[in-house]
Design an enzyme around this catalytic site. Structure first.
Site, PDB file in Angstrom:
ATOM      1  N   SER A  28       0.052   6.787   8.938  1.00  0.00           N
ATOM      2  CA  SER A  28      -1.090   7.092   9.803  1.00  0.00           C
ATOM      3  C   SER A  28      -0.666   7.850  11.065  1.00  0.00           C
ATOM      4  CB  SER A  28      -1.789   5.803  10.226  1.00  0.00           C
ATOM      5  OG  SER A  28      -2.109   5.025   9.101  1.00  0.00           O
TER       6      SER A  28
HETATM    7  N1  SAH Z   1       0.362   1.185   7.189  1.00  0.00           N
HETATM    8  C1  SAH Z   1       0.938   2.305   6.460  1.00  0.00           C
HETATM    9  C2  SAH Z   1      -0.161   3.256   6.001  1.00  0.00           C
HETATM   10  C3  SAH Z   1       0.036   3.629   4.581  1.00  0.00           C
HETATM   11  S1  SAH Z   1      -1.349   4.398   3.818  1.00  0.00           S
HETATM   12  C4  SAH Z   1       2.014   3.008   7.263  1.00  0.00           C
HETATM   13  O1  SAH Z   1       2.213   2.664   8.442  1.00  0.00           O
HETATM   14  O2  SAH Z   1       2.716   3.869   6.723  1.00  0.00           O
HETATM   15  C5  SAH Z   1      -2.159   3.002   3.059  1.00  0.00           C
HETATM   16  C6  SAH Z   1      -1.347   2.213   2.075  1.00  0.00           C
HETATM   17  O3  SAH Z   1      -2.225   1.234   1.510  1.00  0.00           O
HETATM   18  C7  SAH Z   1      -0.784   2.986   0.911  1.00  0.00           C
HETATM   19  O4  SAH Z   1       0.595   2.817   0.850  1.00  0.00           O
HETATM   20  C8  SAH Z   1      -1.473   2.407  -0.313  1.00  0.00           C
HETATM   21  O5  SAH Z   1      -0.645   2.362  -1.469  1.00  0.00           O
HETATM   22  C9  SAH Z   1      -1.812   1.016   0.178  1.00  0.00           C
HETATM   23  N2  SAH Z   1      -2.899   0.342  -0.537  1.00  0.00           N
HETATM   24  C10 SAH Z   1      -4.053   0.858  -1.012  1.00  0.00           C
HETATM   25  N3  SAH Z   1      -4.790  -0.096  -1.625  1.00  0.00           N
HETATM   26  C11 SAH Z   1      -4.070  -1.251  -1.523  1.00  0.00           C
HETATM   27  C12 SAH Z   1      -4.283  -2.585  -1.980  1.00  0.00           C
HETATM   28  N4  SAH Z   1      -5.375  -2.934  -2.661  1.00  0.00           N
HETATM   29  N5  SAH Z   1      -3.325  -3.503  -1.714  1.00  0.00           N
HETATM   30  C13 SAH Z   1      -2.204  -3.176  -1.049  1.00  0.00           C
HETATM   31  N6  SAH Z   1      -1.942  -1.932  -0.595  1.00  0.00           N
HETATM   32  C14 SAH Z   1      -2.853  -0.973  -0.842  1.00  0.00           C
END
Ligand code: SAH
Length: 215
Positions: free
Chosen positions: A62
């Protein structure tokens, strides 16, 4: 002249301040974390741009402002037990872990989770516990949580997450379909009531069911 990463980081912190991030504890934690360690090597020079960047498995780390903003919305203390859904690169997890007692984080892409765990170890962070799974279900064995942060957008707020929020607890989550404007929603639990505030418009990757073993 080319600016160093340290100079770019100082400028990013000024930018976050000017955008309304006033909590010095959050700014200090962001200042202490090497964001360049959480992104693909080729993007290293962009590590301190106030922008979301691509990571493995088609996901994104993000934008620093959104990381700081969502963190500020949680009003964390060192006593809090916190759940993050969507570990991704692990960057947001490390920010949260620096401000709370214990951070639990769930990711559905195994390669991302493995990468994040390696960084937590490298940075000597020991108050993060990870789970490979579908975060829509929360983490019943560890519930309830003082705070919950979801970093993937969902069309509806998962009811399991609401159930796992402690009385007086706060959750932040981006809500909305991929085709429409999503908003960060803050939910505060007061007994059986959930008070909802609509905050910033945002663009997050989707929250999806199931798990993925390979990228
Ligand atoms: N907090 C992260 C943002 C990553 S983007 C950072 O600081 O880099 C969002 C993430 O949510 C992705 O890696 C995606 O695979 C994950 N995601 C999406 N749906 C999900 C679910 N149902 N359970 C766990 N993770 C999930």
């Amino acid at each position: 002249m080319k600016r160093t990463l340290a100079e770019k980081k100082a400028q990013l912190l000024d930018e976050l301040r000017s955008l309304g991030i006033e909590d010095e504890a959050i700014l200090s934690v962001i200042n202490s974390i090497p964001r360049e360690d959480f992104i693909p090597r080729a993007l290293r020079r962009q590590a301190y741009e106030n922008a979301a960047l691509p990571i493995d498995s088609g996901q994104t780390i993000s934008q620093p402002y959104i990381v700081a903003y969502m963190t500020q919305c949680l009003k964390l203390t060192k006593k809090h037990k916190v759940l993050e859904v969507g570990t991704g690169s692990g960057y947001q997890a490390v920010v949260l872990a620096g401000l709370c007692r214990r951070l639990f984080t769930i990711e559905r892409h195994l390669p991302l989770l493995n990468g994040a765990e390696a960084i937590f170890k490298k940075l000597n962070i020991f108050n993060i516990t990870t789970l490979f799974g579908n975060g829509m279900k929360g983490w019943p064995e560890q519930a309830p949580f003082d705070r919950i942060m979801v970093t993937a957008a969902s069309e509806e707020i998962p009811s399991k997450l609401l159930e796992q929020l402690k009385e007086g607890g706060i959750m932040v989550i981006p809500v909305g379909a991929q085709t429409e404007t999503q908003h960060i929603i803050r939910i505060t639990r007061k007994g059986d009531d959930y008070i909802q505030e609509n905050l910033l418009p945002v663009k997050f990757v989707p929250m999806l069911p199931g798990i993925v073993h390979e990228s």
